[in-house]
Design an enzyme around this catalytic site. Structure first.
Site, PDB file in Angstrom:
ATOM      1  N   SER A 165       0.831  -1.194   0.000  1.00 46.07           N
ATOM      2  CA  SER A 165       0.000   0.000   0.000  1.00 46.07           C
ATOM      3  C   SER A 165       0.876   1.258   0.000  1.00 46.07           C
ATOM      4  O   SER A 165       1.709   1.418  -0.885  1.00 46.07           O
ATOM      5  CB  SER A 165      -0.969  -0.046   1.188  1.00 46.07           C
ATOM      6  N   ASP A 260      -9.379  -3.815  -5.995  1.00 40.40           N
ATOM      7  CA  ASP A 260      -8.655  -2.794  -5.233  1.00 40.40           C
ATOM      8  C   ASP A 260      -8.815  -1.452  -5.948  1.00 40.40           C
ATOM      9  O   ASP A 260      -8.585  -1.368  -7.163  1.00 40.40           O
ATOM     10  CB  ASP A 260      -7.177  -3.179  -5.167  1.00 40.40           C
ATOM     11  N   HIS A 290      -8.014  -4.830  -1.702  1.00 48.37           N
ATOM     12  CA  HIS A 290      -6.813  -4.193  -1.155  1.00 48.37           C
ATOM     13  C   HIS A 290      -6.439  -4.847   0.177  1.00 48.37           C
ATOM     14  O   HIS A 290      -7.299  -5.133   1.006  1.00 48.37           O
ATOM     15  CB  HIS A 290      -7.080  -2.701  -0.946  1.00 48.37           C
TER      16      HIS A 290
END
Length: 323
Positions: A165, A260, A290
């Site tokens: 991320s 995501d 995600h």
């Protein structure tokens, strides 16, 4: 593919536990939410041993936890003090949340899967410390590992930079920076569900911006907390995809997820690197959301994804495969 049913159940649970409003979360709310979510992480890849330490960054101590694969001696006859490839890892959390502790099991799993001595670093978080504080700390961490590799039991010629991320944002940017200025030397980069471009409304951000674990209200709050007013959204420090690919960028392992919001920019970066002649191993995981790799207690796809990342890094770094 459709959204995986187990991922859908996870999203339903998260939605039921959330407040009804869509107001932007505070930094403290963000930190508490991520810490709760990361309780569902698992390391069922392999054993590791850990040691905590610190180095010094631009404004003081940077804490790290080093993970050494417990099976490494069995694989190649090396003892626990042998020089192994290194993996400098930066946790996700929008540069506002997350820590060594929240990502402990993910870091352990990546160390076990890759065969690297992995150092997971804490770095300064916003809003207390705005851009470029996190990037400055991350650069100091990389320089520390490369400079003092032998003292850490790490081969300084084989160091991976990676993260998930927003941690992958840091990793991607610093790989570009190192290539542009001629060092420190980086052998490979590992980007998991990377956040790479805030400069334009990617279709996946529009399609999955609500109800898919990471929502627009959250990433807009993180961005507002992290960015000073004088930093543009296309600056490479926050949007590495906007930067021209420099000569000498290291090989990349990139993993994205079908549902995501950040999928499209991760896929686009993989394509851009390939087009520039960079070796890229890219997988977009069907039916996943995600941060899926970190939620093994709910999603059985997490373990094979982490194992695949490990195999890809082992191949790049010429580390013997797990038996």
């Amino acid at each position: 593919m459709p959204l995986d049913p187990r991922a859908q159940r996870l999203l339903s649970m998260v939605s039921a536990a959330a407040s009804d409003g869509r107001e932007r979360p505070s930094a403290e709310q963000r930190r508490q939410s991520l810490a709760k979510l990361m309780q569902f992480s698992r390391n069922d890849v392999g054993p590791v041993t850990t040691r905590d330490g610190r180095c010094y960054g631009p404004v003081g101590a940077l804490h790290y936890r080093m993970y050494t694969p417990g099976s490494i001696g069995e694989l190649d006859g090396q003892d626990a003090e042998a020089l192994l490839p290194g993996f400098v890892y930066f946790h996700g959390g929008g540069l506002v949340a997350g820590s060594i502790e929240t990502h402990d099991k993910v870091a352990a799993a990546l160390a076990a899967a890759s065969g690297c001595r992995l150092l997971s670093f804490d770095y300064r978080l916003a809003p207390e410390h705005r851009c470029p504080a996190a990037a400055e700390d991350a650069l100091a961490a990389i320089e520390f590992v490369v400079r003092h590799g032998s003292l850490l039991g790490i081969d300084s010629e084989r160091v991976v930079i990676g993260g998930d991320s927003a941690g992958a944002t840091l990793a991607a940017f610093l790989c570009q920076y190192a290539a542009a200025v001629g060092g420190p030397g980086i052998a490979a980069q590992c980007l998991i569900c990377p956040v790479l471009d805030f400069s334009e409304p990617w279709p996946s951000r529009e399609m999955f911006g609500a109800g898919y674990l990471l929502d627009r209200a959250t990433w807009e709050a993180d961005l507002a907390d992290y960015l000073p007013a004088d930093v543009r959204l296309d600056e490479p420090v926050i949007s590495p995809l906007c930067n021209p690919v420099p000569v000498g960028l290291p090989p990349a392992v990139i993993h994205t997820a079908e549902f995501d919001p950040m999928r499209d920019e991760g896929n686009a970066y993989a394509t851009r690197l390939k087009d520039a002649g960079v070796t890229v191993a890219h997988v977009c995981h069907d039916g996943m959301v995600h941060n899926f790799h970190a939620l093994g207690a709910f999603l059985p796809q997490a373990k094979p994804a982490l194992e695949l990342i490990g195999r890809q890094l082992r191949s790049l770094l010429q580390i013997p495969a797990l038996r």
